[in-house]
Scaffold this active site. Sequence first.
Site, PDB file in Angstrom:
ATOM      1  CG  ASN A   1      -1.041   7.277  -6.114  1.00 17.29           C
ATOM      2  OD1 ASN A   1      -1.016   7.515  -7.322  1.00 17.29           O
ATOM      3  ND2 ASN A   1      -0.126   7.737  -5.274  1.00 17.29           N
TER       4      ASN A   1
ATOM      5  CG  HIS B   1      -1.071  12.926  -7.266  1.00 19.47           C
ATOM      6  ND1 HIS B   1      -1.745  11.909  -7.912  1.00 19.47           N
ATOM      7  CD2 HIS B   1      -0.041  12.332  -6.621  1.00 19.47           C
ATOM      8  CE1 HIS B   1      -1.147  10.759  -7.666  1.00 19.47           C
ATOM      9  NE2 HIS B   1      -0.106  10.992  -6.886  1.00 19.47           N
TER      10      HIS B   1
ATOM     11  CG  PHE C   1       0.942   2.709  -6.442  1.00 20.81           C
ATOM     12  CD1 PHE C   1       0.786   4.052  -6.736  1.00 20.81           C
ATOM     13  CD2 PHE C   1       2.060   2.329  -5.705  1.00 20.81           C
ATOM     14  CE1 PHE C   1       1.720   4.999  -6.341  1.00 20.81           C
ATOM     15  CE2 PHE C   1       3.006   3.264  -5.298  1.00 20.81           C
ATOM     16  CZ  PHE C   1       2.839   4.596  -5.622  1.00 20.81           C
TER      17      PHE C   1
ATOM     18  CB  CYS D   1       2.640  10.376  -8.569  1.00 21.70           C
ATOM     19  SG  CYS D   1       2.386   8.690  -8.056  1.00 21.70           S
TER      20      CYS D   1
HETATM   21  C1  LIG Z   1      -1.550   4.814   4.448  1.00 23.71           C
HETATM   22  C2  LIG Z   1      -0.177   5.152   5.014  1.00 23.71           C
HETATM   23  C3  LIG Z   1       0.856   4.126   4.502  1.00 23.71           C
HETATM   24  C4  LIG Z   1      -0.247   5.033   6.544  1.00 23.71           C
HETATM   25  O1  LIG Z   1      -1.109   6.045   7.062  1.00 23.71           O
HETATM   26  P1  LIG Z   1      -0.597   6.941   8.287  1.00 23.71           P
HETATM   27  O2  LIG Z   1      -1.610   7.960   8.587  1.00 23.71           O
HETATM   28  O3  LIG Z   1       0.778   7.448   7.972  1.00 23.71           O
HETATM   29  O4  LIG Z   1      -0.632   5.871   9.480  1.00 23.71           O
HETATM   30  P2  LIG Z   1       0.477   5.423  10.513  1.00 23.71           P
HETATM   31  O5  LIG Z   1       1.401   6.542  10.871  1.00 23.71           O
HETATM   32  O6  LIG Z   1      -0.264   4.776  11.644  1.00 23.71           O
HETATM   33  O7  LIG Z   1       1.293   4.315   9.748  1.00 23.71           O
HETATM   34  C5  LIG Z   1       0.797   2.990   9.604  1.00 23.71           C
HETATM   35  C6  LIG Z   1       1.989   2.130   9.311  1.00 23.71           C
HETATM   36  O8  LIG Z   1       2.508   2.464   8.000  1.00 23.71           O
HETATM   37  C7  LIG Z   1       3.915   2.707   8.129  1.00 23.71           C
HETATM   38  N1  LIG Z   1       4.292   3.665   7.096  1.00 23.71           N
HETATM   39  C8  LIG Z   1       3.764   4.881   6.840  1.00 23.71           C
HETATM   40  N2  LIG Z   1       4.363   5.448   5.789  1.00 23.71           N
HETATM   41  C9  LIG Z   1       5.269   4.563   5.355  1.00 23.71           C
HETATM   42  C10 LIG Z   1       6.209   4.567   4.294  1.00 23.71           C
HETATM   43  N3  LIG Z   1       6.294   5.595   3.467  1.00 23.71           N
HETATM   44  N4  LIG Z   1       6.999   3.481   4.136  1.00 23.71           N
HETATM   45  C11 LIG Z   1       6.889   2.416   4.979  1.00 23.71           C
HETATM   46  N5  LIG Z   1       6.017   2.376   5.984  1.00 23.71           N
HETATM   47  C12 LIG Z   1       5.228   3.415   6.198  1.00 23.71           C
HETATM   48  C13 LIG Z   1       4.081   3.275   9.531  1.00 23.71           C
HETATM   49  O9  LIG Z   1       5.402   3.152   9.958  1.00 23.71           O
HETATM   50  C14 LIG Z   1       3.124   2.387  10.308  1.00 23.71           C
HETATM   51  O10 LIG Z   1       3.737   1.141  10.583  1.00 23.71           O
HETATM   52  P3  LIG Z   1       3.337   0.352  11.929  1.00 23.71           P
HETATM   53  O11 LIG Z   1       3.758   1.244  13.057  1.00 23.71           O
HETATM   54  O12 LIG Z   1       4.121  -0.922  11.863  1.00 23.71           O
HETATM   55  O13 LIG Z   1       1.857   0.139  11.898  1.00 23.71           O
HETATM   56  C15 LIG Z   1       0.213   6.604   4.631  1.00 23.71           C
HETATM   57  O14 LIG Z   1       1.375   6.976   5.339  1.00 23.71           O
HETATM   58  C16 LIG Z   1       0.442   6.785   3.148  1.00 23.71           C
HETATM   59  O15 LIG Z   1      -0.508   6.818   2.347  1.00 23.71           O
HETATM   60  N6  LIG Z   1       1.705   6.924   2.770  1.00 23.71           N
HETATM   61  C17 LIG Z   1       2.085   7.072   1.337  1.00 23.71           C
HETATM   62  C18 LIG Z   1       2.351   8.507   1.016  1.00 23.71           C
HETATM   63  C19 LIG Z   1       3.210   8.610  -0.228  1.00 23.71           C
HETATM   64  O16 LIG Z   1       4.430   8.697  -0.162  1.00 23.71           O
HETATM   65  N7  LIG Z   1       2.582   8.621  -1.396  1.00 23.71           N
HETATM   66  C20 LIG Z   1       3.281   8.729  -2.687  1.00 23.71           C
HETATM   67  C21 LIG Z   1       3.274  10.193  -3.157  1.00 23.71           C
HETATM   68  S1  LIG Z   1       4.101  10.388  -4.667  1.00 23.71           S
HETATM   69  C22 LIG Z   1       3.180   9.425  -5.628  1.00 23.71           C
HETATM   70  O17 LIG Z   1       1.978   9.536  -5.567  1.00 23.71           O
HETATM   71  C23 LIG Z   1       3.789   8.396  -6.485  1.00 23.71           C
HETATM   72  C24 LIG Z   1       5.072   8.090  -6.606  1.00 23.71           C
HETATM   73  C25 LIG Z   1       5.447   6.940  -7.385  1.00 23.71           C
HETATM   74  C26 LIG Z   1       6.656   6.341  -7.182  1.00 23.71           C
HETATM   75  C27 LIG Z   1       6.999   5.201  -7.824  1.00 23.71           C
HETATM   76  C28 LIG Z   1       6.117   4.615  -8.762  1.00 23.71           C
HETATM   77  O18 LIG Z   1       6.435   3.459  -9.406  1.00 23.71           O
HETATM   78  C29 LIG Z   1       4.918   5.203  -9.009  1.00 23.71           C
HETATM   79  C30 LIG Z   1       4.592   6.343  -8.319  1.00 23.71           C
END
Ligand SMILES: CC(C)(COP(=O)(O)OP(=O)(O)OC[C@H]1O[C@@H](n2cnc3c(N)ncnc32)[C@H](O)[C@@H]1OP(=O)(O)O)[C@@H](O)C(=O)NCCC(=O)NCCSC(=O)/C=C/c1ccc(O)cc1
Length: 398
Positions: A342, A309, A217, A169
């Site tokens: 994304n 981003h 993505f 990213c």
């Molecule tokens: C939409 C999400 C997933 C959830 O929103 P939230 O406000 O955190 O909501 P919650 O806290 O209620 O979480 C909902 C659920 O998602 C889970 N979760 C929350 N982040 C996570 C988590 N990183 N893992 C795995 N479970 C999770 C969380 O544990 C929870 O699980 P559950 O309790 O069973 O409902 C949000 O956390 C989010 O967008 N996270 C992604 C952020 C992120 O790291 N983005 C990447 C930035 S770097 C970039 O852009 C690219 C890098 C890249 C790398 C490789 C490539 O090939 C290409 C590109």
Amino acid sequence: MAMTRAQGQESRSMQQGEGPAAVLAIGTANPSGAIVPQDEFTDQFFRVSKSDHCTALKEKLKRICHKTGIEKRHFHMNEEILRAHPEFLDRELPSLDARVDIVAAEVPKLAESAAVKAITEWGRPATDITHLVFSTYSGCRAPSADLQLASLLGLRPTVCRTILSLHGCYGGGRALHLAKELAENNRGARVLVACSEITLVCFSAPDGSNLVGQALFGDGAGAVIVGAGPFAAGERPLFEMVTATQTTIPGTEYALGMQVAGGGIDFHLAIQVPMLLGQNVEQCLLDAFRSALGDDVDVTWNDLFWAVHPGGRPILDKIEEVLKLEPMKLEASRRVLREYGNMSGATIVFVLDELRRRMQEEGDHGNQLPEWGAMMAFGPGITIETMILHTPRHPKGN
Ligand SMILES: CC(C)(COP(=O)(O)OP(=O)(O)OC[C@H]1O[C@@H](n2cnc3c(N)ncnc32)[C@H](O)[C@@H]1OP(=O)(O)O)[C@@H](O)C(=O)NCCC(=O)NCCSC(=O)/C=C/c1ccc(O)cc1
């Protein structure tokens, strides 16, 4: 032939561009394959992957999708491709060759669509492009997408090509940073930056570890023409690229990653990413502004325009919180996230394009966006690319 040291220095300074490099034109494109509304994604994804029996995973993906801040995404992948390649669903089956066969053709084509728009807006012939910087995580082959794009566009055989692979990213930010350095150090250089990402290399059936990536993505390409002065008639700087920095957050290699495997590319996004970025962005911004404008520069974050981003909704929320930004400040990033998801390295180009559109609209209404701005992109490392931007004010009609 004898040349003195002073003559050498003079000749080197004559080889440099005038002033900071600038963004001269922008183009974006998305594949025409499938547009999937985010509220239909989970049902569709579980149906095509024959995973409807995994009810807990399905419920979790629905919860995640609901929180992404995304309304729709564009994909090259569709059911026809999946019928021809059922092995794409199973990470244990070898599928990398077939995936690379598809993206090796499609990634440059998608980049071409974006680049043609940028070149048309720029108004000069494609053969005036001197350098090409191509960023993608989707290519694992040489000659690579940069060469194919150069052929598709009919660039001159002496164009200097660079491919940035697997920067993820921050690839778009890094490509723009490199283009700035190339343009400023090679008088008359016109650099085409192209970022093109197709998620098909990462697609697989739902499992406990890939839900966030599958929810986040999307596919897209962005292209930018970068050049420094002197400018040709008709060339108009949209954003001056005043200074650019790259920072790696120590000890965070674990947090974001990609791994090319026989069953496609696996990626890993740690739950701590938004917090880690939140703890580090302000220092990156201060360093970049000090390097641009001197150590005693005083910046009020709300006086800037922002091109961040949109790695994920909580990342934007966290940055807004730590910098105490007014709600509309990250709206260009939020809109791109809503409309496309994304798109990894390509996303930042969409954000610049959106800002440019807003600037035009605001200008038409007699308001102007701030003159100074900050661009930030993040990716594996964790790496933060920061660029300070300045918008030259063009007299009306120019
Ligand atoms: C939409 C999400 C997933 C959830 O929103 P939230 O406000 O955190 O909501 P919650 O806290 O209620 O979480 C909902 C659920 O998602 C889970 N979760 C929350 N982040 C996570 C988590 N990183 N893992 C795995 N479970 C999770 C969380 O544990 C929870 O699980 P559950 O309790 O069973 O409902 C949000 O956390 C989010 O967008 N996270 C992604 C952020 C992120 O790291 N983005 C990447 C930035 S770097 C970039 O852009 C690219 C890098 C890249 C790398 C490789 C490539 O090939 C290409 C590109």
